[in-house]
Design a protein around this motif. Structure first.
Motif, mmCIF file in Angstrom:
data_model
loop_
_atom_site.group_PDB
_atom_site.id
_atom_site.type_symbol
_atom_site.label_atom_id
_atom_site.label_comp_id
_atom_site.label_asym_id
_atom_site.label_seq_id
_atom_site.Cartn_x
_atom_site.Cartn_y
_atom_site.Cartn_z
ATOM 1 N N TYR A 66 0.822 -1.205 0.000
ATOM 2 C CA TYR A 66 0.000 0.000 0.000
ATOM 3 C C TYR A 66 0.859 1.260 0.000
ATOM 4 C CZ TYR A 66 -3.332 -3.587 1.060
ATOM 5 O OH TYR A 66 -4.085 -4.727 1.003
ATOM 6 N N TRP A 67 2.024 1.204 0.649
ATOM 7 C CA TRP A 67 2.953 2.336 0.585
ATOM 8 C C TRP A 67 3.482 2.509 -0.832
ATOM 9 C CZ3 TRP A 67 3.031 6.065 3.841
ATOM 10 C CH2 TRP A 67 2.785 5.859 5.197
ATOM 11 N N LEU A 68 3.735 1.401 -1.536
ATOM 12 C CA LEU A 68 4.179 1.496 -2.929
ATOM 13 C C LEU A 68 3.098 2.103 -3.811
ATOM 14 C CD1 LEU A 68 6.097 -1.879 -3.367
ATOM 15 C CD2 LEU A 68 7.056 0.423 -3.250
ATOM 16 N N ILE A 69 1.867 1.694 -3.612
ATOM 17 C CA ILE A 69 0.763 2.279 -4.381
ATOM 18 C C ILE A 69 0.631 3.767 -4.048
ATOM 19 C CG2 ILE A 69 -1.756 2.320 -4.619
ATOM 20 C CD1 ILE A 69 -1.749 -0.673 -4.605
ATOM 21 N N ALA A 70 0.786 4.119 -2.785
ATOM 22 C CA ALA A 70 0.700 5.532 -2.390
ATOM 23 C C ALA A 70 1.829 6.344 -3.026
ATOM 24 C CB ALA A 70 0.749 5.659 -0.874
ATOM 25 N N ALA A 71 3.032 5.768 -3.093
ATOM 26 C CA ALA A 71 4.156 6.469 -3.737
ATOM 27 C C ALA A 71 3.900 6.644 -5.231
ATOM 28 C CB ALA A 71 5.452 5.713 -3.502
ATOM 29 N N LEU A 72 3.403 5.608 -5.880
ATOM 30 C CA LEU A 72 3.072 5.701 -7.298
ATOM 31 C C LEU A 72 1.952 6.713 -7.517
ATOM 32 C CD1 LEU A 72 3.648 4.581 -10.117
ATOM 33 C CD2 LEU A 72 1.984 2.789 -9.660
ATOM 34 N N TYR A 73 0.972 6.713 -6.651
ATOM 35 C CA TYR A 73 -0.119 7.684 -6.722
ATOM 36 C C TYR A 73 0.426 9.104 -6.598
ATOM 37 C CZ TYR A 73 -4.080 10.478 -5.302
ATOM 38 O OH TYR A 73 -5.011 11.455 -5.222
ATOM 39 N N LEU A 74 1.322 9.324 -5.645
ATOM 40 C CA LEU A 74 1.898 10.643 -5.449
ATOM 41 C C LEU A 74 2.670 11.090 -6.684
ATOM 42 C CD1 LEU A 74 2.418 12.987 -3.489
ATOM 43 C CD2 LEU A 74 4.472 11.771 -2.756
ATOM 44 N N PHE A 75 3.432 10.181 -7.283
ATOM 45 C CA PHE A 75 4.183 10.507 -8.491
ATOM 46 C C PHE A 75 3.241 10.901 -9.626
ATOM 47 C CE2 PHE A 75 5.991 9.038 -12.555
ATOM 48 C CZ PHE A 75 7.067 9.910 -12.628
ATOM 49 N N VAL A 76 2.199 10.114 -9.839
ATOM 50 C CA VAL A 76 1.231 10.408 -10.899
ATOM 51 C C VAL A 76 0.521 11.735 -10.619
ATOM 52 C CG1 VAL A 76 -0.963 9.647 -11.911
ATOM 53 C CG2 VAL A 76 0.891 8.016 -11.601
ATOM 54 N N ALA A 77 0.114 11.954 -9.385
ATOM 55 C CA ALA A 77 -0.589 13.191 -9.044
ATOM 56 C C ALA A 77 0.309 14.411 -9.256
ATOM 57 C CB ALA A 77 -1.079 13.133 -7.601
ATOM 58 N N ILE A 78 1.576 14.314 -8.899
ATOM 59 C CA ILE A 78 2.498 15.439 -9.096
ATOM 60 C C ILE A 78 2.703 15.706 -10.579
ATOM 61 C CG2 ILE A 78 4.905 16.149 -8.839
ATOM 62 C CD1 ILE A 78 4.829 14.886 -6.048
ATOM 63 N N CYS A 79 2.883 14.664 -11.361
ATOM 64 C CA CYS A 79 3.053 14.842 -12.811
ATOM 65 C C CYS A 79 1.819 15.490 -13.435
ATOM 66 C CB CYS A 79 3.334 13.508 -13.486
ATOM 67 S SG CYS A 79 4.958 12.843 -13.129
ATOM 68 N N LEU A 80 0.636 15.012 -13.061
ATOM 69 C CA LEU A 80 -0.587 15.581 -13.621
ATOM 70 C C LEU A 80 -0.813 17.021 -13.159
ATOM 71 C CD1 LEU A 80 -2.937 12.505 -13.370
ATOM 72 C CD2 LEU A 80 -2.005 13.523 -15.442
ATOM 73 N N LEU A 81 -0.508 17.300 -11.918
ATOM 74 C CA LEU A 81 -0.652 18.665 -11.419
ATOM 75 C C LEU A 81 0.318 19.602 -12.125
ATOM 76 C CD1 LEU A 81 -2.160 20.427 -9.408
ATOM 77 C CD2 LEU A 81 -0.335 19.967 -7.771
ATOM 78 N N HIS A 82 1.529 19.139 -12.366
ATOM 79 C CA HIS A 82 2.512 19.937 -13.100
ATOM 80 C C HIS A 82 2.007 20.237 -14.509
ATOM 81 C CE1 HIS A 82 6.016 20.460 -15.759
ATOM 82 N NE2 HIS A 82 6.426 21.253 -14.772
ATOM 83 N N GLU A 83 1.488 19.238 -15.186
ATOM 84 C CA GLU A 83 0.945 19.448 -16.532
ATOM 85 C C GLU A 83 -0.247 20.394 -16.502
ATOM 86 O OE1 GLU A 83 2.006 18.544 -19.547
ATOM 87 O OE2 GLU A 83 3.779 17.740 -18.556
ATOM 88 N N TYR A 84 -1.065 20.268 -15.494
ATOM 89 C CA TYR A 84 -2.250 21.117 -15.373
ATOM 90 C C TYR A 84 -1.844 22.573 -15.168
ATOM 91 C CZ TYR A 84 -7.126 22.107 -14.257
ATOM 92 O OH TYR A 84 -8.407 22.573 -14.286
ATOM 93 N N ILE A 85 -0.828 22.797 -14.340
ATOM 94 C CA ILE A 85 -0.405 24.166 -14.037
ATOM 95 C C ILE A 85 0.343 24.793 -15.213
ATOM 96 C CG2 ILE A 85 1.157 25.524 -12.570
ATOM 97 C CD1 ILE A 85 0.359 23.667 -10.276
ATOM 98 N N THR A 86 1.185 24.032 -15.894
ATOM 99 C CA THR A 86 2.000 24.598 -16.975
ATOM 100 C C THR A 86 1.278 24.646 -18.317
ATOM 101 O OG1 THR A 86 2.982 22.437 -17.465
ATOM 102 C CG2 THR A 86 4.162 23.869 -15.904
ATOM 103 N N MET A 87 0.061 24.154 -18.388
ATOM 104 C CA MET A 87 -0.698 24.192 -19.628
ATOM 105 C C MET A 87 -1.038 25.639 -19.965
ATOM 106 S SD MET A 87 -2.065 22.323 -22.015
ATOM 107 C CE MET A 87 -1.895 20.753 -21.241
ATOM 108 N N PRO A 88 -0.842 26.061 -21.208
ATOM 109 C CA PRO A 88 -1.203 27.437 -21.568
ATOM 110 C C PRO A 88 -2.709 27.651 -21.446
ATOM 111 C CG PRO A 88 -0.591 26.177 -23.518
ATOM 112 C CD PRO A 88 -0.304 25.316 -22.320
#
Length: 101
Positions: free
Chosen positions: A36-58
């Motif tokens: 479950y910690w591994l899933i949480a780490a993977l979730y955090l990575f995906v969420a950070i990547c998506l949030l970065h894309e969301y913020i940097t989108m023109p």
């Protein structure tokens, strides 16, 4: 920029709360929560990547890109949390079956 950010953030909070409750339950029972910690780490990575894309989108761009980011923002973390819930249920049923034998 669409106005869906509050809904996406609320959904992420719900997903994080579910993962925290799962991990807390496993630790409280004295069982291993590494999966479950591994899933949480993977979730955090995906969420950070998506949030970065969301913020940097023109702000002016094609609507399909916004749709894709928002869809992945709901779908991928939901799959990860769903996998954690399924694993928790299977583990619960397996342990219950072992104790009844």
């Amino acid at each position: 920029m669409p106005n869906d950010l509050p809904q996406l953030l609320f959904l992420q909070v719900v997903y994080i709360l579910i993962m925290a409750l799962i991990i807390r339950y496993k630790l409280k029972k004295g069982q291993s929560a590494i999966f479950y910690w591994l899933i949480a780490a993977l979730y955090l990575f995906v969420a950070i990547c998506l949030l970065h894309e969301y913020i940097t989108m023109p702000t002016i761009g094609e609507g399909g890109t916004w749709f894709a980011i928002e869809m992945y923002g709901m779908f991928v973390p939901g799959l990860l949390v769903g996998a954690a819930l399924i694993a928790l249920f299977v583990d619960y049923v397996r342990r219950d079956f072992k104790t009844k034998r």
